[in-house]
Design a protein around this motif. Sequence first.
Motif, PDB file in Angstrom:
ATOM      1  N   SER A  44    -128.910  21.863 -33.836  1.00  0.00           N
ATOM      2  CA  SER A  44    -128.016  21.739 -32.689  1.00  0.00           C
ATOM      3  C   SER A  44    -126.945  22.819 -32.760  1.00  0.00           C
ATOM      4  O   SER A  44    -126.349  23.056 -33.810  1.00  0.00           O
ATOM      5  CB  SER A  44    -127.361  20.352 -32.706  1.00  0.00           C
ATOM      6  N   CYS A  80    -127.587  12.377 -28.442  1.00  0.00           N
ATOM      7  CA  CYS A  80    -128.897  11.936 -28.892  1.00  0.00           C
ATOM      8  C   CYS A  80    -129.066  10.478 -28.483  1.00  0.00           C
ATOM      9  O   CYS A  80    -128.118   9.680 -28.578  1.00  0.00           O
ATOM     10  CB  CYS A  80    -129.016  12.075 -30.407  1.00  0.00           C
ATOM     11  N   LEU A  92    -132.955  18.940 -36.402  1.00  0.00           N
ATOM     12  CA  LEU A  92    -133.910  18.252 -35.545  1.00  0.00           C
ATOM     13  C   LEU A  92    -135.319  18.667 -35.969  1.00  0.00           C
ATOM     14  O   LEU A  92    -135.947  19.513 -35.335  1.00  0.00           O
ATOM     15  CB  LEU A  92    -133.653  18.618 -34.078  1.00  0.00           C
ATOM     16  N   ASP A 120    -137.968  18.171 -26.489  1.00  0.00           N
ATOM     17  CA  ASP A 120    -136.668  17.513 -26.635  1.00  0.00           C
ATOM     18  C   ASP A 120    -136.776  16.099 -27.202  1.00  0.00           C
ATOM     19  O   ASP A 120    -135.863  15.280 -27.036  1.00  0.00           O
ATOM     20  CB  ASP A 120    -135.913  17.478 -25.301  1.00  0.00           C
ATOM     21  N   PHE A 162    -136.313   9.616 -30.755  1.00  0.00           N
ATOM     22  CA  PHE A 162    -135.043  10.052 -30.193  1.00  0.00           C
ATOM     23  C   PHE A 162    -135.285  11.105 -29.115  1.00  0.00           C
ATOM     24  O   PHE A 162    -136.187  11.935 -29.219  1.00  0.00           O
ATOM     25  CB  PHE A 162    -134.159  10.691 -31.273  1.00  0.00           C
ATOM     26  N   SER A 163    -134.443  11.089 -28.090  1.00  0.00           N
ATOM     27  CA  SER A 163    -134.414  12.198 -27.132  1.00  0.00           C
ATOM     28  C   SER A 163    -133.111  12.957 -27.353  1.00  0.00           C
ATOM     29  O   SER A 163    -132.051  12.353 -27.552  1.00  0.00           O
ATOM     30  CB  SER A 163    -134.495  11.684 -25.695  1.00  0.00           C
ATOM     31  N   PHE A 164    -133.190  14.275 -27.339  1.00  0.00           N
ATOM     32  CA  PHE A 164    -132.048  15.133 -27.635  1.00  0.00           C
ATOM     33  C   PHE A 164    -131.611  15.852 -26.365  1.00  0.00           C
ATOM     34  O   PHE A 164    -132.433  16.389 -25.630  1.00  0.00           O
ATOM     35  CB  PHE A 164    -132.418  16.151 -28.713  1.00  0.00           C
TER      36      PHE A 164
END
Length: 262
Positions: free
Chosen positions: A81, A88, A105, A111, A120-122
């Motif tokens: 990041s 997140c 990540l 993503d 997880f979605s970033f």
Amino acid sequence: MATYGISLQTLIAVRKSPGDKNEMVNQLLFGDFVEIKDAFENWYLIESVDDNYEGWVDKKQLQRVSEETYNLFLPSARFFSTDIISECQLIENNSVFQLVLGSQLPHLINDTLTIEKNSFSFHGNFVSVAQNPKKEQIGKSALKYLNAPYLWGGKSPFGIDCSGFVQMVYKLSGIFLKRDASQQAQQGELVNFVHETHLGDLAFFENEEGNFVHVGIILDSEHIIHASGKVRIDKIDHNGIFNEQEKKYTHKLRLLKRIFEE
């Protein structure tokens, strides 16, 4: 058989000995892998995979992972990041939390990061360091920490120490330095004089006993960025760091090292 874990929290305190009130010597950021070496009551003795640094973490804060997961993710492309704060979201329960600059990540696809049962979605900007590290990234990354307050053991823009600052800036360029200044001083190639330095070189400083007590990143042959009270830019010459506000030298120069070769 080795036992592994990963930080799936924003920041986890790593302590010198087990106990919430004991000295913090390091931090784990989201995505940092560790090897679990031992356990005592509610604490794990861990060794950070990227720098082999040991310390104790609260068992409740660490996610254990299988050796298969560890072997799958660690050799894969690294993503970090690059925003001071990114968002997140844990997909399973829609909980949202913040990640700090330099969070890892591993194996990010569209993503999305999936680690065993956690998905997880970033949402934010990131850099891939799967290819050759880029020297020009050093200066840009260093300036993102400007004015971050000094914190012993810290590794985030909200609190960071001198060697943690150097380690995180290089991490964002895909180079994994050791954790402490004395360890970092063993890495790289010697530079003889300050006027021969260039962007990204490291300067190390000593106390009266001759021990390494401070490190910073050279911006050019006359300026250094380092964490002292806060991350700041000061002048440097063959004597050391000169603080113009205090009108005095604050750190005695001991050694210059080059990590990036031309």
